[in-house]
Design a protein around this motif. Sequence first.
Motif, PDB file in Angstrom:
ATOM      1  N   ASP A   1      56.429 -25.425 103.677  1.00 29.43           N
ATOM      2  CA  ASP A   1      55.834 -24.664 102.581  1.00 29.43           C
ATOM      3  C   ASP A   1      54.337 -24.964 102.528  1.00 29.43           C
ATOM      4  O   ASP A   1      53.945 -26.121 102.348  1.00 29.43           O
TER       5      ASP A   1
ATOM      6  N   ARG B   1      50.538 -24.460 111.306  1.00 25.14           N
ATOM      7  CA  ARG B   1      50.463 -23.143 110.673  1.00 25.14           C
ATOM      8  C   ARG B   1      50.402 -23.200 109.154  1.00 25.14           C
ATOM      9  O   ARG B   1      49.549 -22.536 108.548  1.00 25.14           O
TER      10      ARG B   1
ATOM     11  N   THR C   1      47.260 -22.094 106.656  1.00 23.54           N
ATOM     12  CA  THR C   1      47.469 -21.037 105.669  1.00 23.54           C
ATOM     13  C   THR C   1      46.721 -21.321 104.372  1.00 23.54           C
ATOM     14  O   THR C   1      46.286 -20.391 103.693  1.00 23.54           O
TER      15      THR C   1
ATOM     16  N   ALA D   1      41.019 -16.245 102.781  1.00 21.54           N
ATOM     17  CA  ALA D   1      41.959 -15.157 103.050  1.00 21.54           C
ATOM     18  C   ALA D   1      42.940 -15.024 101.891  1.00 21.54           C
ATOM     19  O   ALA D   1      43.286 -16.008 101.232  1.00 21.54           O
ATOM     20  N   PRO D   2      43.431 -13.806 101.626  1.00 18.06           N
ATOM     21  CA  PRO D   2      44.349 -13.594 100.502  1.00 18.06           C
ATOM     22  C   PRO D   2      45.592 -14.464 100.547  1.00 18.06           C
ATOM     23  O   PRO D   2      46.079 -14.904  99.499  1.00 18.06           O
ATOM     24  N   GLU D   3      46.120 -14.738 101.757  1.00 13.51           N
ATOM     25  CA  GLU D   3      47.369 -15.501 101.841  1.00 13.51           C
ATOM     26  C   GLU D   3      47.204 -16.956 101.392  1.00 13.51           C
ATOM     27  O   GLU D   3      48.198 -17.651 101.157  1.00 13.51           O
ATOM     28  N   MET D   4      45.976 -17.414 101.259  1.00  7.56           N
ATOM     29  CA  MET D   4      45.758 -18.783 100.795  1.00  7.56           C
ATOM     30  C   MET D   4      46.048 -18.938  99.304  1.00  7.56           C
ATOM     31  O   MET D   4      46.492 -19.999  98.851  1.00  7.56           O
TER      32      MET D   4
ATOM     33  N   ALA E   1      48.022 -17.758  96.631  1.00  8.71           N
ATOM     34  CA  ALA E   1      49.263 -18.072  95.914  1.00  8.71           C
ATOM     35  C   ALA E   1      49.714 -19.500  96.192  1.00  8.71           C
ATOM     36  O   ALA E   1      50.171 -20.207  95.278  1.00  8.71           O
ATOM     37  N   HIS E   2      49.591 -19.943  97.434  1.00  9.54           N
ATOM     38  CA  HIS E   2      50.010 -21.301  97.778  1.00  9.54           C
ATOM     39  C   HIS E   2      49.129 -22.337  97.075  1.00  9.54           C
ATOM     40  O   HIS E   2      49.631 -23.370  96.606  1.00  9.54           O
TER      41      HIS E   2
ATOM     42  N   GLN F   1      50.813 -11.202  93.582  1.00  8.94           N
ATOM     43  CA  GLN F   1      51.764 -10.814  94.621  1.00  8.94           C
ATOM     44  C   GLN F   1      51.810  -9.305  94.809  1.00  8.94           C
ATOM     45  O   GLN F   1      52.214  -8.821  95.870  1.00  8.94           O
TER      46      GLN F   1
ATOM     47  N   THR G   1      45.666  -5.317 100.333  1.00  5.38           N
ATOM     48  CA  THR G   1      44.478  -5.834 101.012  1.00  5.38           C
ATOM     49  C   THR G   1      43.210  -5.284 100.380  1.00  5.38           C
ATOM     50  O   THR G   1      42.237  -6.019 100.160  1.00  5.38           O
TER      51      THR G   1
ATOM     52  N   TRP H   1      42.329  -7.019  97.005  1.00  2.73           N
ATOM     53  CA  TRP H   1      41.698  -8.327  97.116  1.00  2.73           C
ATOM     54  C   TRP H   1      40.190  -8.210  97.340  1.00  2.73           C
ATOM     55  O   TRP H   1      39.424  -9.092  96.951  1.00  2.73           O
TER      56      TRP H   1
END
Length: 395
Positions: A164, A194, A198, A243-246, A248-249, A348, A352, A355
């Motif tokens: 995760d 990976r 992220t 980057a957007p994927e960063m 939420a985590h 969520q 793209t 953002w």
Amino acid sequence: MIKAVLFDLDGTLLGSNEREFVGAFLNLCEQYYIDEWQKPGMRDAIRKGLQAMRGPRDYNQTNIDISTQVILESGFGPVEELQRLSERLYSERYEEVRPMTWQIPGVDVVMQTIEQGYTVVIATNPVYPEQAIRKRLAWAGLPDDFSTYAFVTTANNMRSLKPDPAYYAEIMARVGIEPVEAVMVGNSLTNDIRPAQTVGLNTYLVNENLENGHEADGFGTAADFLHAVNNGWLQQLQPRKLAPEMIAHELRGNVLALFGLLSEVKPHQWTQHPDPDEWSILQVVCHLLERESNLQRPRLQRILNEDDPFLTAPQEPATPSEVAGAANAMDVAYSFAKEREITLEFIQGLSTDDWLRPATHSIFSTTTLLEMAHFTAQHDRMHITQICQTLGRCD
């Protein structure tokens, strides 16, 4: 600039075949509890506990809390006896699986070199308790005193697992380091490289899958890593692009880190002030709640719904409100977590293009929804570090 280096343990600092080691450990547990309780089934109970760690939980539950709950529900109890036997397992029998491991030449020199200039974190998958991690550090020929390191992830202090990406965000918030200021050194693309990338960490792949080493920022043996460090590799690394994927985590990992620190707060510490001009821990948590609901999320929603809105910097907050009595303090943290869940649900649904929607900030000038969302994560970490310093857990 790189400030921290995270090291995976198994397969990176300590040689082992993970599958064989886990199998030997589970067999040891099965036999141990048959010997002590004349009851089979501990192996399956532990497996169920590991699976449950990856599921939903109360924010205040550590990985060991989840595992213990499952094991108790499997008929191994009471909890005091389970804890006593677990301590004996690690103190008296755990050495039986040591032959499944081996020392990796040079890791002690790597560690000594890195410790001279960087914050060091032992970032092992936190499925084992503290006693097991101490043993395996010693088997690797490294100090088993946790005070040697800035942070050591264990089942006792973490609320997430590899792979995760929030696991890495949780660590960053716990040690007061921005993701772009850290490097993860590990032997697994799936668990180490990976997911760390992220959330924005640079990475170095060692020992395994070197044919895929190009996925990391560097790759080679432990000796190669030391050579690279001595030749300025850490100073030459470029920050990962936001980057957007960063996001939420980061936002989720920050909440996990917050609860990890708050679990250490004693009742009298909630309203204590480090000095007269510093907020108490309770005030910091109240501030996080107020800003999440009144500023951070509404600002993102405004950027989404308006064309290039002008954003003014918030006024320096007056002293945040305090809930009456420390007994309610965790309620404030849970309220913040609920507000954060609303924010996570909002982001969520972003595309793209969403953002990248622009805004103009009175201080930052031209910005985007992505940058403002990242600023929210940075704001979290700043105040989590404030709590950490108040508790004496961060420098």
